[in-house]
Structures are given as C-alpha cells and as structure tokens.
Design an enzyme around this catalytic site. Structure first.
Site, PDB file in Angstrom:
ATOM      1  N   HIS A  52      29.081  -3.749  18.621  1.00 49.57           N
ATOM      2  CA  HIS A  52      30.313  -2.974  18.463  1.00 49.57           C
ATOM      3  C   HIS A  52      29.976  -1.595  17.921  1.00 49.57           C
ATOM      4  CE1 HIS A  52      33.244  -6.474  18.441  1.00 49.57           C
ATOM      5  NE2 HIS A  52      32.151  -7.125  18.071  1.00 49.57           N
ATOM      6  N   GLN A  80      32.019 -13.864  15.582  1.00 54.65           N
ATOM      7  CA  GLN A  80      31.656 -13.791  17.005  1.00 54.65           C
ATOM      8  C   GLN A  80      32.567 -14.695  17.829  1.00 54.65           C
ATOM      9  OE1 GLN A  80      27.554 -14.773  17.998  1.00 54.65           O
ATOM     10  NE2 GLN A  80      27.792 -13.968  20.090  1.00 54.65           N
ATOM     11  N   HIS A 126      26.405  -8.627  21.914  1.00 56.07           N
ATOM     12  CA  HIS A 126      27.066  -7.331  22.066  1.00 56.07           C
ATOM     13  C   HIS A 126      27.033  -6.587  20.746  1.00 56.07           C
ATOM     14  CE1 HIS A 126      30.037 -10.416  21.061  1.00 56.07           C
ATOM     15  NE2 HIS A 126      30.673  -9.484  20.361  1.00 56.07           N
ATOM     16  N   ASN A 143      28.179  -9.240  15.349  1.00 57.94           N
ATOM     17  CA  ASN A 143      28.588 -10.529  14.803  1.00 57.94           C
ATOM     18  C   ASN A 143      27.692 -11.613  15.401  1.00 57.94           C
ATOM     19  OD1 ASN A 143      30.756  -9.507  13.272  1.00 57.94           O
ATOM     20  ND2 ASN A 143      32.060  -9.456  15.092  1.00 57.94           N
TER      21      ASN A 143
HETATM   22  P1  5GP Z   1      33.079 -10.589  18.785  1.00 54.65           P
HETATM   23  O1  5GP Z   1      34.315 -11.045  18.076  1.00 54.65           O
HETATM   24  O2  5GP Z   1      32.479 -11.688  19.624  1.00 54.65           O
HETATM   25  O3  5GP Z   1      32.078  -9.908  17.913  1.00 54.65           O
HETATM   26  O4  5GP Z   1      33.555  -9.448  19.770  1.00 54.65           O
HETATM   27  C1  5GP Z   1      34.069  -9.705  21.045  1.00 54.65           C
HETATM   28  C2  5GP Z   1      34.855  -8.498  21.437  1.00 54.65           C
HETATM   29  O5  5GP Z   1      35.103  -8.557  22.824  1.00 54.65           O
HETATM   30  C3  5GP Z   1      36.219  -8.423  20.748  1.00 54.65           C
HETATM   31  O6  5GP Z   1      36.311  -7.222  19.991  1.00 54.65           O
HETATM   32  C4  5GP Z   1      37.207  -8.467  21.904  1.00 54.65           C
HETATM   33  O7  5GP Z   1      38.323  -7.643  21.710  1.00 54.65           O
HETATM   34  C5  5GP Z   1      36.360  -8.022  23.081  1.00 54.65           C
HETATM   35  N1  5GP Z   1      36.810  -8.573  24.357  1.00 54.65           N
HETATM   36  C6  5GP Z   1      37.119  -9.873  24.606  1.00 54.65           C
HETATM   37  N2  5GP Z   1      37.469 -10.010  25.902  1.00 54.65           N
HETATM   38  C7  5GP Z   1      37.378  -8.782  26.463  1.00 54.65           C
HETATM   39  C8  5GP Z   1      37.627  -8.300  27.787  1.00 54.65           C
HETATM   40  O8  5GP Z   1      38.005  -9.022  28.707  1.00 54.65           O
HETATM   41  N3  5GP Z   1      37.413  -6.978  28.003  1.00 54.65           N
HETATM   42  C9  5GP Z   1      36.981  -6.136  27.008  1.00 54.65           C
HETATM   43  N4  5GP Z   1      36.820  -4.844  27.347  1.00 54.65           N
HETATM   44  N5  5GP Z   1      36.739  -6.569  25.754  1.00 54.65           N
HETATM   45  C10 5GP Z   1      36.937  -7.876  25.487  1.00 54.65           C
END
Ligand code: 5GP
Length: 113
Positions: free
Chosen positions: A101, A93, A99, A86
């Site tokens: 996924h 995001q 990152h 994302n």
């Molecule tokens: P995004 O939405 O930015 O693409 O993905 C961020 C991801 O980080 C989300 O899927 C969320 O669940 C994960 N995430 C957020 N905070 C933490 C955390 O403290 N530990 C872990 N293991 N994952 C996290």
C-alpha cells in the site's frame, strides 16, 4: 489448487482497475476503497500470498515493487507517504496476494490501529 485472488483476476484483465503502472514484474493501481486521498497498491505479477512466503530469490522483486511505488509517488509530486505491507489476517491482510500500500494526502497517525 489455490483459489484465484481478486488481484490475480486484475492481473489477468478479468476485473478492471485504475492502472498507474505496469511492467513484466508488477502492476500498480488505485485501491478501490481508498483510505487516504491517494491510495494505490503495487503487486507482483507472480502470485506470492504474502511477505511471509518471500524468499531470498525474491529480494530483487521486493526492491522493484518498492521503487515502482516510489516512482509513482514522485510522479504525483508526493513528499510524504506511508508504505504498508499487511502480512496475515490479524495484521489486516484481506487479499492473499502480496501487495504494498502507498497512502498519502492526509496526516497519518502513529502507531497505526
Ligand atoms: P489488505 O487489507 O489485504 O492489506 O489490502 C487489500 C486492499 O485491496 C484493500 O485496501 C482493498 O480496498 C483493496 N481491494 C480489494 N479488492 C479490490 C479490487 O477489486 N480492486 C481494487 N482496485 N482494490 C481492491
């Protein structure tokens, strides 16, 4: 100074994670809010906010992140998975540290929502 993201705190060891892999360049760990039976993230240790900021210099790092995710998928004996990056808030995001996924263990829909 840019604020410290939750992923930087995980890299620093200030917040725990379920670590799957680590080397000098990256860290992989399970997503805390899994959207599939298997859902892990691969992140660079260097704090790049998103794919938008990546440069030609980062091409080896980007390849490494993807291949680390593939290595974990193979270790888990996955034959199907979805890889998502994302980029930007409207794409979904929420953590502004690059990152990737990796999701698996259920059928995926296309197009994604
Ligand atoms: P995004 O939405 O930015 O693409 O993905 C961020 C991801 O980080 C989300 O899927 C969320 O669940 C994960 N995430 C957020 N905070 C933490 C955390 O403290 N530990 C872990 N293991 N994952 C996290």
């Amino acid at each position: 100074m840019a604020s410290t993201t939750i992923f930087q705190k995980i890299i620093n060891g200030e917040i725990p994670c379920e670590k799957l892999y680590e080397d000098d360049l990256c860290l992989a760990f399970n997503d805390i809010s899994a959207q599939a039976p298997i859902h892990y993230l691969v992140i660079p240790k260097t704090p790049i906010p998103s794919l938008r900021e990546c440069k030609n210099l980062d091409k080896n790092l980007l390849g490494h992140l993807i291949l680390v995710g593939q290595k974990i998928a193979k270790e888990k004996k996955l034959s199907n998975w979805r890889t998502v990056i994302n980029t930007g808030a409207e794409s979904g995001q929420t953590v502004f540290h690059l990152h990737i996924h990796f999701l698996s263990g259920r059928a995926m829909l296309w197009p994604p929502g």
